[in-house]
Design an enzyme around this catalytic site. Structure first.
Site, mmCIF file in Angstrom:
data_model
loop_
_atom_site.group_PDB
_atom_site.id
_atom_site.type_symbol
_atom_site.label_atom_id
_atom_site.label_comp_id
_atom_site.label_asym_id
_atom_site.label_seq_id
_atom_site.Cartn_x
_atom_site.Cartn_y
_atom_site.Cartn_z
ATOM 1 C CE LYS A 72 40.899 -16.347 -16.089
ATOM 2 N NZ LYS A 72 40.754 -15.053 -15.423
HETATM 3 C C1 LIG Z 1 39.668 -14.320 -15.136
HETATM 4 C C2 LIG Z 1 39.882 -13.117 -14.310
HETATM 5 C C3 LIG Z 1 38.914 -12.669 -13.410
HETATM 6 C C4 LIG Z 1 37.570 -13.327 -13.274
HETATM 7 O O1 LIG Z 1 37.643 -14.601 -12.684
HETATM 8 P P1 LIG Z 1 36.423 -15.610 -12.838
HETATM 9 O O2 LIG Z 1 36.906 -16.874 -12.219
HETATM 10 O O3 LIG Z 1 36.174 -15.751 -14.309
HETATM 11 O O4 LIG Z 1 35.261 -15.014 -12.140
HETATM 12 C C5 LIG Z 1 39.217 -11.557 -12.644
HETATM 13 N N1 LIG Z 1 40.383 -10.905 -12.772
HETATM 14 C C6 LIG Z 1 41.335 -11.312 -13.625
HETATM 15 C C7 LIG Z 1 42.603 -10.519 -13.745
HETATM 16 C C8 LIG Z 1 41.130 -12.434 -14.415
HETATM 17 O O5 LIG Z 1 42.084 -12.824 -15.276
#
Ligand SMILES: *Cc1c(COP(=O)(O)O)cnc(C)c1O
Length: 492
Positions: free
Chosen positions: A113
């Site tokens: 993120k």
């Molecule tokens: C948010 C997240 C995901 C999923 O990503 P999306 O864009 O919501 O599909 C997968 N792995 C981790 C560690 C995340 O923080």
């Protein structure tokens, strides 16, 4: 470049700064661009010679035309500096002959993120100025764990912006909870919700759709904005690392120019994999996009049958950031494949019945690119162990879901193209589960697991997670979803 809502047949259009400020369209739809910019062969060759911040500024400038290239470059240099991303912004690590791990977790919260949330606050801050906004932006975030902390870090102490985060009380790991509870900053607030991630997300969406709430907030000089992956400002920065990974593979002579590769993404809200799709539509030589799910495999079923059905058991897994039954960004793909009118219909069925089935044309359009696989808890743990023991690669639980799915795909499809696997969290962010998967014994506690995993594997604890238990807890309140609006008013 203009944007319009996935549910608006009239395609009323908005500028990029407005779209970033607003987050969600007024009709409940998500913003998408009117056209997809093209990456030419020459563009890709130029990008190969650039640093990550330069690559990012170039791609962002193709979409965010309200911003000058120089503005974007300055922001990208700060966002993706060696100081924010120790170990590189998005290094590509060759794991096997076919599998390349695109490590997106070297930023300040140890999860992918950060790739978007280190840049988004800077874009929003400028969007407020560009749109002549006098009010304070109040960011509401529903998080399954990782977005919350990354958004708090990205937005803390930013002028004229306040941020409020809601997370499911039993739906995040101990480490994630501690990371959020110990957040500092003079403009931040954090609440745990009695419920799961979907309850938190639905609660936030309700507040966004509440006209009375909007008025009351505006009377107090606040406007709402979103840091969730429904915000376009979060998606664009995610396109960059797929382009960057392709360039890195070219530079390392792992592929030749024009060679297609597949991408496998551990998926929750469908933001990350949708960014890969945008990169493909721009002309990056990507073939299949493998959508990897955990036991909450609503997307696997959708991609295989054309029916999206959220009426199912919700599983709490060791990859909690993917414990999602309503995958918001799928709406953008539906709009690309089926148009606004059908998308609005499917979304209204989803909200009234919790399910919809796309028509055959839509389904085959989607299946030209997307293929779904899932891994249960046993398979995920076995994959953590296998990749550590056989290839010396230490992967977190989310990445392991994707590695498992990528291997399933290699075996079943006979397609032997190289696969870029998005690695979305540091193994230390989910240290207890990673430790147990490798050793078949539990760590002494979730927080002791960090040191134990470090000792076991002779690797260093990710820098944002060191000394976590020694920090002061600033936020410990737990509320019902029905109380969310009240605490928003209180914070205002
Ligand atoms: C948010 C997240 C995901 C999923 O990503 P999306 O864009 O919501 O599909 C997968 N792995 C981790 C560690 C995340 O923080």
């Amino acid at each position: 470049m203009k944007y319009y809502s996935t549910r608006d047949v009239s395609k009323k259009s908005y500028d990029s700064a407005v779209v970033i400020k607003q987050g969600l369209a007024a009709d409940g739809g998500l913003f998408i661009p009117e056209a997809i910019p093209t990456l030419t062969r020459e563009n890709i060759e130029d990008l190969c010679a650039m640093s990550y911040p330069e690559r990012a500024a170039k791609i962002l400038s193709m979409y965010l035309t309200d911003y000058t290239y120089d503005e974007l470059l300055a922001d990208c240099k700060e966002a993706y500096s060696e100081d924010s991303f120790r170990g590189g912004a998005a290094p590509l690590c060759k794991v096997t002959d076919k599998l390349y791990s695109l490590e997106l977790w070297h930023g300040p919260t140890a999860a992918f993120k950060d790739m978007a949330l280190q840049i988004m606050p800077r874009l929003l801050s400028k969007a407020l100025v560009k749109t002549g906004e006098d009010n304070t932006a109040l960011i509401l975030v529903a998080t399954s764990g990782d977005t919350g902390k990354a958004a708090l870090e990205g937005y803390k102490d930013i002028d004229r912006i306040k941020i409020m985060v809601f997370y499911p009380v039993d739906g995040v790991s101990k480490v994630q909870k501690l990371q959020m509870a110990t957040q500092t900053g003079n403009n931040v607030n954090v609440y745990a919700i009695r419920g799961n991630f979907d309850d938190a997300q639905t609660g936030v969406k309700k507040i966004f759709a509440d006209k009375d709430a909007a008025k009351k907030l505006l009377d107090n000089s606040y406007i709402l904005s979103s840091a969730n992956s429904i915000n376009w400002g979060r998606l664009v920065p995610q396109i960059v690392y797929y382009v960057s990974a392709y360039c890195d593979m070219l530079n390392a002579k792992e592929i030749s120019f024009g060679e297609t590769v597949n991408v496998c993404v551990p998926t929750g809200n469908f933001g990350n994999i949708f960014a890969a799709y945008l990169a493909k539509l721009m002309g990056l030589p990507l073939a299949k996009l493998i959508c990897a799910s955990n036991e909450n495999n609503v997307l696997t079923e959708f991609l295989r049958t054309g029916t999206y059905d959220r009426n199912r058991k919700f599983h709490t897994t060791m990859s909690p950031s993917m414990d999602i039954l309503i995958s918001s960004n799928l709406e953008r793909l539906l709009c690309f494949a089926a148009g606004e009118e059908k998308t609005a219909g499917y979304m209204s069925e989803l909200s009234s019945k919790g399910a919809y089935t796309v028509d055959n044309d839509t389904r085959s359009a989607i299946n030209e690119t997307f293929i779904g696989y899932c891994a249960d808890e046993t398979a995920t743990a076995a994959t953590v162990k296998k990749f550590y023991n056989e290839y010396g690669y230490l992967a977190d639980t989310h990445t392991s879901v994707a590695l498992n799915c990528a291997e399933q795909y290699l075996k079943e499809s006979g397609d032997d193209k190289k696969i870029i696997v998005a690695s979305t969290a540091s193994p230390y962010k989910f240290a207890a589960d990673v430790y147990r998967s490798i050793t078949d014994t539990a760590a002494d506690s979730d927080t002791d697991a960090l040191a134990q995993l470090s000792e076991l594997t002779n690797t260093e604890i990710a820098y944002p997670l060191r000394n976590l238990t020694e920090r002061k807890v600033n936020f410990s309140e737990v509320i019902d979803p029905s109380e969310m609006l009240d605490v928003v008013y209180k914070f205002m």
